[in-house]
Design a protein around this motif. Sequence first.
Motif, mmCIF file in Angstrom:
data_model
loop_
_atom_site.group_PDB
_atom_site.id
_atom_site.type_symbol
_atom_site.label_atom_id
_atom_site.label_comp_id
_atom_site.label_asym_id
_atom_site.label_seq_id
_atom_site.Cartn_x
_atom_site.Cartn_y
_atom_site.Cartn_z
ATOM 1 N N PRO A 261 23.186 -16.071 -13.085
ATOM 2 C CA PRO A 261 23.563 -15.547 -14.400
ATOM 3 C C PRO A 261 22.346 -14.954 -15.112
ATOM 4 N N LYS A 262 22.606 -14.072 -16.064
ATOM 5 C CA LYS A 262 21.528 -13.393 -16.782
ATOM 6 C C LYS A 262 20.521 -14.376 -17.381
ATOM 7 N N GLY A 263 21.000 -15.433 -18.011
ATOM 8 C CA GLY A 263 20.095 -16.400 -18.636
ATOM 9 C C GLY A 263 19.138 -17.018 -17.632
ATOM 10 N N GLN A 264 19.645 -17.336 -16.474
ATOM 11 C CA GLN A 264 18.814 -17.925 -15.429
ATOM 12 C C GLN A 264 17.819 -16.904 -14.882
ATOM 13 N N LEU A 265 18.256 -15.658 -14.711
ATOM 14 C CA LEU A 265 17.361 -14.599 -14.257
ATOM 15 C C LEU A 265 16.218 -14.392 -15.256
ATOM 16 N N LYS A 266 16.572 -14.365 -16.549
ATOM 17 C CA LYS A 266 15.563 -14.142 -17.587
ATOM 18 C C LYS A 266 14.569 -15.294 -17.630
ATOM 19 N N GLN A 267 15.065 -16.512 -17.560
ATOM 20 C CA GLN A 267 14.189 -17.688 -17.591
ATOM 21 C C GLN A 267 13.226 -17.668 -16.400
ATOM 22 N N TRP A 268 13.733 -17.362 -15.211
ATOM 23 C CA TRP A 268 12.897 -17.289 -14.024
ATOM 24 C C TRP A 268 11.843 -16.194 -14.175
#
Length: 106
Positions: free
Chosen positions: A94-101
């Motif tokens: 998900p976008k949130g996980q991609l951004k956090q990574w």
Amino acid sequence: MSTIAVTDAGFKADVLESDKPVLVDFWAEWCGPCKMIAPALEELSDEMADSVTIAKMDIMGNPGVPGEMGVQSIPYLVVFKGGEAVAEMRGAAPKGQLKQWLESVL
């Protein structure tokens, strides 16, 4: 700033010699998970334009670099800094996980 398309011919100049970090999304048109994360990568490209360039490499049209890197599954995301691969992620998220990574490796 939208994502940029990168090719085998332009990989050195566009990615390895970039002044800022580059996230390369290795993808293919037939890949469902690749299509799922594409909108999130476009949004992140706009949101994080000051700190990272997000590039997409179609592995079917550009087999050289993916072959040299041993890409075996897609989507395959690699962050390059100073010409070196510093982080990688396999599969869709998900976008949130991609951004956090992405933020954690910049």
